[in-house]
Design an enzyme around this catalytic site. Structure first.
Site, PDB file in Angstrom:
ATOM      1  N   LYS A  36      -0.328   0.463  -1.086  1.00 30.31           N
ATOM      2  CA  LYS A  36       0.242   1.263  -2.183  1.00 30.31           C
ATOM      3  C   LYS A  36      -0.661   1.261  -3.411  1.00 30.31           C
ATOM      4  O   LYS A  36      -0.948   2.303  -3.974  1.00 30.31           O
ATOM      5  CB  LYS A  36       1.566   0.641  -2.630  1.00 30.31           C
ATOM      6  CG  LYS A  36       2.786   1.286  -2.089  1.00 30.31           C
ATOM      7  CD  LYS A  36       4.033   0.726  -2.758  1.00 30.31           C
ATOM      8  CE  LYS A  36       4.176  -0.684  -2.796  1.00 30.31           C
ATOM      9  NZ  LYS A  36       4.307  -1.832  -3.071  1.00 30.31           N
TER      10      LYS A  36
ATOM     11  N   ARG B 156      12.656  -0.238  -6.196  1.00 28.61           N
ATOM     12  CA  ARG B 156      12.671  -1.114  -5.022  1.00 28.61           C
ATOM     13  C   ARG B 156      14.088  -1.337  -4.514  1.00 28.61           C
ATOM     14  O   ARG B 156      14.262  -1.992  -3.496  1.00 28.61           O
ATOM     15  CB  ARG B 156      12.077  -2.470  -5.393  1.00 28.61           C
ATOM     16  CG  ARG B 156      10.587  -2.616  -5.083  1.00 28.61           C
ATOM     17  CD  ARG B 156      10.184  -3.985  -5.585  1.00 28.61           C
ATOM     18  NE  ARG B 156       9.049  -4.582  -4.939  1.00 28.61           N
ATOM     19  CZ  ARG B 156       7.797  -4.488  -5.351  1.00 28.61           C
ATOM     20  NH1 ARG B 156       7.493  -3.711  -6.358  1.00 28.61           N
ATOM     21  NH2 ARG B 156       6.841  -5.148  -4.743  1.00 28.61           N
TER      22      ARG B 156
ATOM     23  N   ARG C  44      -5.844 -10.947   1.259  1.00 29.26           N
ATOM     24  CA  ARG C  44      -5.845 -10.833  -0.196  1.00 29.26           C
ATOM     25  C   ARG C  44      -5.619 -12.204  -0.837  1.00 29.26           C
ATOM     26  O   ARG C  44      -6.196 -12.511  -1.884  1.00 29.26           O
ATOM     27  CB  ARG C  44      -4.746  -9.850  -0.638  1.00 29.26           C
ATOM     28  CG  ARG C  44      -4.775  -9.568  -2.127  1.00 29.26           C
ATOM     29  CD  ARG C  44      -3.840  -8.445  -2.489  1.00 29.26           C
ATOM     30  NE  ARG C  44      -2.450  -8.852  -2.478  1.00 29.26           N
ATOM     31  CZ  ARG C  44      -1.418  -8.015  -2.654  1.00 29.26           C
ATOM     32  NH1 ARG C  44      -1.628  -6.726  -2.822  1.00 29.26           N
ATOM     33  NH2 ARG C  44      -0.182  -8.462  -2.641  1.00 29.26           N
TER      34      ARG C  44
ATOM     35  N   ARG D 152      -3.556 -14.547  -5.455  1.00 26.87           N
ATOM     36  CA  ARG D 152      -2.313 -14.167  -6.132  1.00 26.87           C
ATOM     37  C   ARG D 152      -1.266 -15.211  -5.794  1.00 26.87           C
ATOM     38  O   ARG D 152      -1.078 -15.547  -4.640  1.00 26.87           O
ATOM     39  CB  ARG D 152      -1.869 -12.779  -5.645  1.00 26.87           C
ATOM     40  CG  ARG D 152      -2.071 -11.715  -6.697  1.00 26.87           C
ATOM     41  CD  ARG D 152      -1.714 -10.361  -6.176  1.00 26.87           C
ATOM     42  NE  ARG D 152      -0.286 -10.229  -5.855  1.00 26.87           N
ATOM     43  CZ  ARG D 152       0.319  -9.050  -5.748  1.00 26.87           C
ATOM     44  NH1 ARG D 152      -0.370  -7.938  -5.936  1.00 26.87           N
ATOM     45  NH2 ARG D 152       1.578  -8.982  -5.434  1.00 26.87           N
TER      46      ARG D 152
ATOM     47  N   ARG E  97       9.120 -11.373   0.621  1.00 23.61           N
ATOM     48  CA  ARG E  97       8.882 -10.019   0.109  1.00 23.61           C
ATOM     49  C   ARG E  97       9.072  -8.975   1.200  1.00 23.61           C
ATOM     50  O   ARG E  97       9.630  -7.901   0.957  1.00 23.61           O
ATOM     51  CB  ARG E  97       7.492  -9.934  -0.511  1.00 23.61           C
ATOM     52  CG  ARG E  97       7.437 -10.606  -1.890  1.00 23.61           C
ATOM     53  CD  ARG E  97       6.077 -11.158  -2.214  1.00 23.61           C
ATOM     54  NE  ARG E  97       5.082 -10.128  -2.397  1.00 23.61           N
ATOM     55  CZ  ARG E  97       3.776 -10.311  -2.157  1.00 23.61           C
ATOM     56  NH1 ARG E  97       3.331 -11.458  -1.679  1.00 23.61           N
ATOM     57  NH2 ARG E  97       2.929  -9.347  -2.378  1.00 23.61           N
TER      58      ARG E  97
END
Ligand code: AMP
Length: 191
Positions: free
Chosen positions: A13, A88, A127, A133, A144
């Site tokens: 996204k 969301r 990632r 992160r 998530r």
């Protein structure tokens, strides 16, 4: 053009929103980035949401709706935007519908980035290694993705009913996915 991207974490996204933003000269409004900036500058909002993001949970709807309402009022969003990460949940989508109605605007297109959980997990773990992160831990990733399926996926139907939904194959390379998005945007432009 008022564009919305829906898709699980790891669907690309953010990458696609940046490319749309650059190509069409409209701002990317990424709620995750806005929250991470608030955390980094230790604002009251940042302090409040930090533990929520770390666990991979969802920030309460009321806070998110206020944040987006303010952001959409910024002058740079007057000619369009690409929303990435909001809405969301169904209450967020309903709030966005009424906000847009109030200002006489509507969503031009909603892209649903479609990709398997396996590919999302693979990309998120990669990632995690590259960007560190705090919410890319295996537990937070699982939370998530579960929340995506439970809270966000139903929005696909919400926008299909509105006639603005365009599904996109998001398991290819960023260039392949962007080509599909551009082709769809050209169709929208001639409509
Ligand atoms: P993202 O960068 O879009 O993956 O967002 C990172 C985190 O920010 C999410 O896991 C949530 O904790 C929070 N967040 C971002 N957007 C929203 C939203 N619209 N509603 C609730 N929480 C959000």
């Amino acid at each position: 053009m008022n564009i919305l991207l829906l898709g699980p974490q790891g669907s690309g996204k953010g990458t696609q929103a940046k490319r749309i933003s650059a190509e069409y000269g409209i701002p990317q409004i990424a709620t995750g980035d806005m929250l991470r900036a608030a955390i980094a500058s230790r604002t009251p909002l940042g302090l409040q949401v930090k533990p929520v993001l770390e666990r991979g949970e969802l920030v309460p709807d009321g806070l998110m709706i206020d944040l987006i309402r303010e952001r959409l009022e910024e002058p740079d969003a007057a000619d369009g935007f690409v929303l990435d990460g909001f809405p969301r949940t169904t209450p967020q989508a309903d709030a966005l519908d009424s906000m847009l109605r109030e200002i006489g605007r509507e969503l031009t297109v909603v892209f649903a980035l479609q990709v398997s959980d396996e590919i999302c997990i693979e990309r998120l773990l990669k990632r995690a290694r590259e960007e560190r992160r705090p919410d890319d831990t295996p537990e937070a990733i699982r939370t998530r993705l579960e929340l995506y399926h439970r809270e966000t996926e139903p929005l696909i139907e919400h926008y299909r009913t509105q006639g603005v939904l365009v599904p996109v194959h998001a398991d290819g390379s960023p260039n392949e996915v962007f080509a599909e998005i551009q082709a769809a945007l050209e169709q929208v432009a001639v409509r």
